[in-house]
Design a protein around this motif. Structure first.
Motif, PDB file in Angstrom:
ATOM      1  N   MET A   1     -35.769  65.799  53.487  1.00  0.00           N
ATOM      2  CA  MET A   1     -35.018  66.973  52.919  1.00  0.00           C
ATOM      3  C   MET A   1     -35.645  68.208  53.607  1.00  0.00           C
ATOM      4  O   MET A   1     -36.358  68.495  53.992  1.00  0.00           O
ATOM      5  N   VAL A   2     -34.545  69.290  53.854  1.00  0.00           N
ATOM      6  CA  VAL A   2     -34.686  70.125  54.584  1.00  0.00           C
ATOM      7  C   VAL A   2     -34.370  71.359  53.567  1.00  0.00           C
ATOM      8  O   VAL A   2     -33.291  71.386  53.129  1.00  0.00           O
ATOM      9  N   SER A   3     -35.413  72.319  53.645  1.00  0.00           N
ATOM     10  CA  SER A   3     -35.063  73.455  52.595  1.00  0.00           C
ATOM     11  C   SER A   3     -35.444  74.694  53.483  1.00  0.00           C
ATOM     12  O   SER A   3     -36.273  74.702  54.385  1.00  0.00           O
ATOM     13  N   TRP A   4     -34.951  75.872  52.977  1.00  0.00           N
ATOM     14  CA  TRP A   4     -35.084  77.077  53.342  1.00  0.00           C
ATOM     15  C   TRP A   4     -34.900  78.356  52.465  1.00  0.00           C
ATOM     16  O   TRP A   4     -34.455  77.760  51.521  1.00  0.00           O
ATOM     17  N   GLN A   5     -35.504  79.397  52.763  1.00  0.00           N
ATOM     18  CA  GLN A   5     -35.423  80.497  51.784  1.00  0.00           C
ATOM     19  C   GLN A   5     -34.411  81.096  52.038  1.00  0.00           C
ATOM     20  O   GLN A   5     -33.455  81.093  53.188  1.00  0.00           O
ATOM     21  N   SER A   6     -33.835  82.016  51.038  1.00  0.00           N
ATOM     22  CA  SER A   6     -32.585  82.803  50.950  1.00  0.00           C
ATOM     23  C   SER A   6     -32.789  83.929  52.165  1.00  0.00           C
ATOM     24  O   SER A   6     -33.873  84.522  52.091  1.00  0.00           O
ATOM     25  N   PRO A   7     -31.716  84.410  52.813  1.00  0.00           N
ATOM     26  CA  PRO A   7     -32.052  85.618  53.766  1.00  0.00           C
ATOM     27  C   PRO A   7     -31.990  86.809  52.726  1.00  0.00           C
ATOM     28  O   PRO A   7     -31.642  86.806  51.364  1.00  0.00           O
ATOM     29  N   GLN A   8     -32.578  87.912  53.216  1.00  0.00           N
ATOM     30  CA  GLN A   8     -32.719  89.014  52.510  1.00  0.00           C
ATOM     31  C   GLN A   8     -31.480  89.625  52.253  1.00  0.00           C
ATOM     32  O   GLN A   8     -31.225  90.090  50.815  1.00  0.00           O
ATOM     33  N   ARG A   9     -30.539  89.510  52.890  1.00  0.00           N
ATOM     34  CA  ARG A   9     -29.135  89.906  52.306  1.00  0.00           C
ATOM     35  C   ARG A   9     -28.201  88.779  52.373  1.00  0.00           C
ATOM     36  O   ARG A   9     -28.219  88.007  53.438  1.00  0.00           O
ATOM     37  N   THR A  10     -27.636  88.689  51.371  1.00  0.00           N
ATOM     38  CA  THR A  10     -26.753  87.348  51.202  1.00  0.00           C
ATOM     39  C   THR A  10     -25.329  87.579  51.019  1.00  0.00           C
ATOM     40  O   THR A  10     -24.618  86.631  50.829  1.00  0.00           O
ATOM     41  N   ASP A  11     -24.782  88.959  50.713  1.00  0.00           N
ATOM     42  CA  ASP A  11     -23.387  89.181  50.728  1.00  0.00           C
ATOM     43  C   ASP A  11     -22.764  88.684  51.995  1.00  0.00           C
ATOM     44  O   ASP A  11     -23.089  88.987  52.870  1.00  0.00           O
ATOM     45  N   GLY A  12     -21.491  88.079  51.366  1.00  0.00           N
ATOM     46  CA  GLY A  12     -20.731  87.702  52.857  1.00  0.00           C
ATOM     47  C   GLY A  12     -20.913  86.150  53.679  1.00  0.00           C
ATOM     48  O   GLY A  12     -20.329  85.728  54.220  1.00  0.00           O
ATOM     49  N   ILE A  13     -22.057  85.584  52.898  1.00  0.00           N
ATOM     50  CA  ILE A  13     -22.536  84.128  53.576  1.00  0.00           C
ATOM     51  C   ILE A  13     -21.526  83.263  52.901  1.00  0.00           C
ATOM     52  O   ILE A  13     -20.949  83.341  51.847  1.00  0.00           O
ATOM     53  N   THR A  14     -20.570  82.581  54.001  1.00  0.00           N
ATOM     54  CA  THR A  14     -19.695  81.588  53.310  1.00  0.00           C
ATOM     55  C   THR A  14     -20.509  80.231  53.253  1.00  0.00           C
ATOM     56  O   THR A  14     -19.951  79.429  52.490  1.00  0.00           O
TER      57      THR A  14
END
Length: 79
Positions: A1-14
């Motif tokens: 399993m690969v996991s990551w944290q959400s970027p600080q800015r998430t608007d516009g991520i497709t």
């Protein structure tokens, strides 16, 4: 399993594209929707060393072209 944290800015991520690499070459990649923060690679060879890189894909907005951001690869041995 690969996991990551959400970027600080998430608007516009497709989407996120997670790439498994062997010897600095892509071995497999999986797309993940904009709300995802993890993915499981099920077809990788066991007991091999892989590096994983997450690419964030961002759509174009008014005055800004589409773009992407790469993470530094993180390496691990599959079990």
């Amino acid at each position: 399993m690969v996991s990551w944290q959400s970027p600080q800015r998430t608007d516009g991520i497709t989407q996120f594209i997670v790439v498994a690499q062997v010897n600095n070459r892509p071995a497999s990649d999986l797309p993940v929707g904009p709300g995802g923060r993890s993915v499981a690679f099920t077809a990788l060879a066991r007991h091999h060393s892989f590096c994983f890189r997450v690419t964030t894909v961002v759509r174009a907005t008014a005055g800004n072209p589409p773009g992407y951001a790469l993470t530094q690869p993180v390496c691990a041995v599959s079990d």
